[in-house]
Design a protein around this motif. Structure first.
Motif, PDB file in Angstrom:
ATOM      1  N   VAL A  80       0.856  -1.183   0.000  1.00  0.00           N
ATOM      2  CA  VAL A  80       0.000   0.000   0.000  1.00  0.00           C
ATOM      3  C   VAL A  80       0.890   1.231   0.000  1.00  0.00           C
ATOM      4  O   VAL A  80       1.887   1.296   0.734  1.00  0.00           O
ATOM      5  CB  VAL A  80      -0.930   0.026   1.228  1.00  0.00           C
ATOM      6  CG1 VAL A  80      -1.629   1.383   1.356  1.00  0.00           C
ATOM      7  CG2 VAL A  80      -1.962  -1.088   1.147  1.00  0.00           C
ATOM      8  N   ALA A  81       0.535   2.197  -0.823  1.00  0.00           N
ATOM      9  CA  ALA A  81       1.226   3.484  -0.846  1.00  0.00           C
ATOM     10  C   ALA A  81       0.192   4.578  -0.649  1.00  0.00           C
ATOM     11  O   ALA A  81      -0.797   4.640  -1.382  1.00  0.00           O
ATOM     12  CB  ALA A  81       1.965   3.682  -2.168  1.00  0.00           C
ATOM     13  N   PHE A  82       0.401   5.420   0.356  1.00  0.00           N
ATOM     14  CA  PHE A  82      -0.501   6.533   0.591  1.00  0.00           C
ATOM     15  C   PHE A  82      -0.050   7.772  -0.176  1.00  0.00           C
ATOM     16  O   PHE A  82       1.153   8.014  -0.333  1.00  0.00           O
ATOM     17  CB  PHE A  82      -0.535   6.906   2.080  1.00  0.00           C
ATOM     18  CG  PHE A  82      -1.341   5.983   2.954  1.00  0.00           C
ATOM     19  CD1 PHE A  82      -2.423   5.270   2.465  1.00  0.00           C
ATOM     20  CD2 PHE A  82      -1.021   5.838   4.299  1.00  0.00           C
ATOM     21  CE1 PHE A  82      -3.170   4.439   3.286  1.00  0.00           C
ATOM     22  CE2 PHE A  82      -1.753   5.005   5.132  1.00  0.00           C
ATOM     23  CZ  PHE A  82      -2.835   4.309   4.617  1.00  0.00           C
ATOM     24  N   ILE A  83      -1.010   8.553  -0.631  1.00  0.00           N
ATOM     25  CA  ILE A  83      -0.740   9.892  -1.122  1.00  0.00           C
ATOM     26  C   ILE A  83      -1.925  10.767  -0.750  1.00  0.00           C
ATOM     27  O   ILE A  83      -3.081  10.364  -0.910  1.00  0.00           O
ATOM     28  CB  ILE A  83      -0.459   9.939  -2.641  1.00  0.00           C
ATOM     29  CG1 ILE A  83      -0.163  11.386  -3.083  1.00  0.00           C
ATOM     30  CG2 ILE A  83      -1.609   9.341  -3.445  1.00  0.00           C
ATOM     31  CD1 ILE A  83       0.351  11.494  -4.518  1.00  0.00           C
ATOM     32  N   ASP A  84      -1.658  11.947  -0.206  1.00  0.00           N
ATOM     33  CA  ASP A  84      -2.727  12.885   0.110  1.00  0.00           C
ATOM     34  C   ASP A  84      -3.114  13.670  -1.137  1.00  0.00           C
ATOM     35  O   ASP A  84      -2.322  13.815  -2.075  1.00  0.00           O
ATOM     36  CB  ASP A  84      -2.279  13.850   1.216  1.00  0.00           C
ATOM     37  CG  ASP A  84      -2.179  13.168   2.578  1.00  0.00           C
ATOM     38  OD1 ASP A  84      -2.715  12.049   2.728  1.00  0.00           O
ATOM     39  OD2 ASP A  84      -1.555  13.755   3.482  1.00  0.00           O
TER      40      ASP A  84
END
Length: 295
Positions: A80-84
């Motif tokens: 999983v990779a988060f980006i706002d």
């Protein structure tokens, strides 16, 4: 190479959402899917996301902790990779970070960044993390893992208990703290993210942010310290437990300062006394406490 689910939670982010997604879809690493969670936006964020080749979940507004929890549950990738919605990646972010994950066997990798201010200024954020650092050294005494720079193992996060809904602020820090025990974190010493620093951001929310820090540490983390630090030698357990206590004191002293600014001197003094009890060896706790008792 592992599949990545890029997870983006948005609440009324129509001004920057397309730009953030564009930096995802121009990644040199191509084995990914994108999940956008529209957290009850009242603007056209959901419609913008629907214009991209991604899954869009629209839910009633519940905050970032609940959004991150749901996105990890819904993710299909091994990673999983988060980006706002107001942050932006460089094109080789996923490629370089996944290579580092593969090489080190880490459960989480993060990188340096640029802080981008509303007036256009950019400040470099370059960490110095020793090669032999434990996972807790990345997140204590403060959280150095910027969410939009993080790529982590989905199953490891689920096994650790996943994010929780009541950590609306500091939800990323909670996730990293529960993920850390018995696992390795890795730092890529390259700037991979442009991180927006906004006057309206959660990190600049004054009293509410420090109150959230205190809640996270006192209600979620310190009561579990025996489990979190179980694999460490006694000196390490003592070191990190002391860091947590100091963080509690610093958060309380910051709350006291905000209450004093707001004219509530009585509450400011009460919080200042609690801060001293929690962290009697921290100079700024005493400085803030003194100011709370001055006219």
């Amino acid at each position: 190479m592992p599949r990545v689910t890029v997870c983006l939670a948005v609440y009324n982010g129509s001004a920057t959402l397309a730009k953030a997604l564009d930096t995802v879809y121009t990644q040199t690493y191509r084995d990914f899917d994108v999940l956008v969670l529209d957290d009850g936006s009242t603007d056209d964020s959901a419609a913008i996301a629907a214009g991209y080749d991604c899954r869009v979940l629209t839910v009633p507004n519940a905050g970032l902790g609940a959004a991150r929890k749901r996105m990890v549950e819904e993710a299909k990738g091994e990673l999983v990779a988060f980006i706002d919605h107001d942050d932006f990646w460089v094109p080789d972010k996923l490629e370089k970070q996944i290579e580092l994950l593969d090489r080190t066997g880490a459960a989480l990798v993060h990188s340096d960044c640029w802080y981008v201010h509303e007036d256009g200024r950019e400040d470099e954020r370059n960490l110095r993390v020793p090669e032999n650092a434990l996972s807790f050294d990345h997140i204590l005494p403060s959280n150095d893992v910027i969410a939009s720079s993080a790529v982590f193992n989905r199953q490891a996060m689920l096994d650790a208990g996943n994010f929780v809904a009541d950590t609306v602020r500091c939800s990323d820090w909670y996730g990293w703290l529960i993920l850390a025990p018995g696992r390795k974190f890795a730092h890529l010493p390259e700037k991979q993210v442009r991180y927006s620093v906004l006057s309206t951001s959660l990190a600049n929310a004054g009293y509410r942010f420090h109150e959230a820090q205190h809640y996270l540490l006192s209600q979620h983390i310190l009561p579990r310290r025996q489990d979190l630090f179980v694999g460490l030698v006694p000196s390490q357990r003592a070191k990190y437990t002391k860091m947590l206590a100091r963080d509690v004191g610093v958060a309380l002293s910051a709350m006291a300062r905000q209450k004093k600014k707001g004219g509530d001197a009585q509450e400011a003094r009460r919080l200042a006394i609690r801060a001293i009890k929690a962290a009697p060896d921290v100079a700024r706790v005493w400085t803030r406490a003194l100011s709370s008792f001055l006219p």
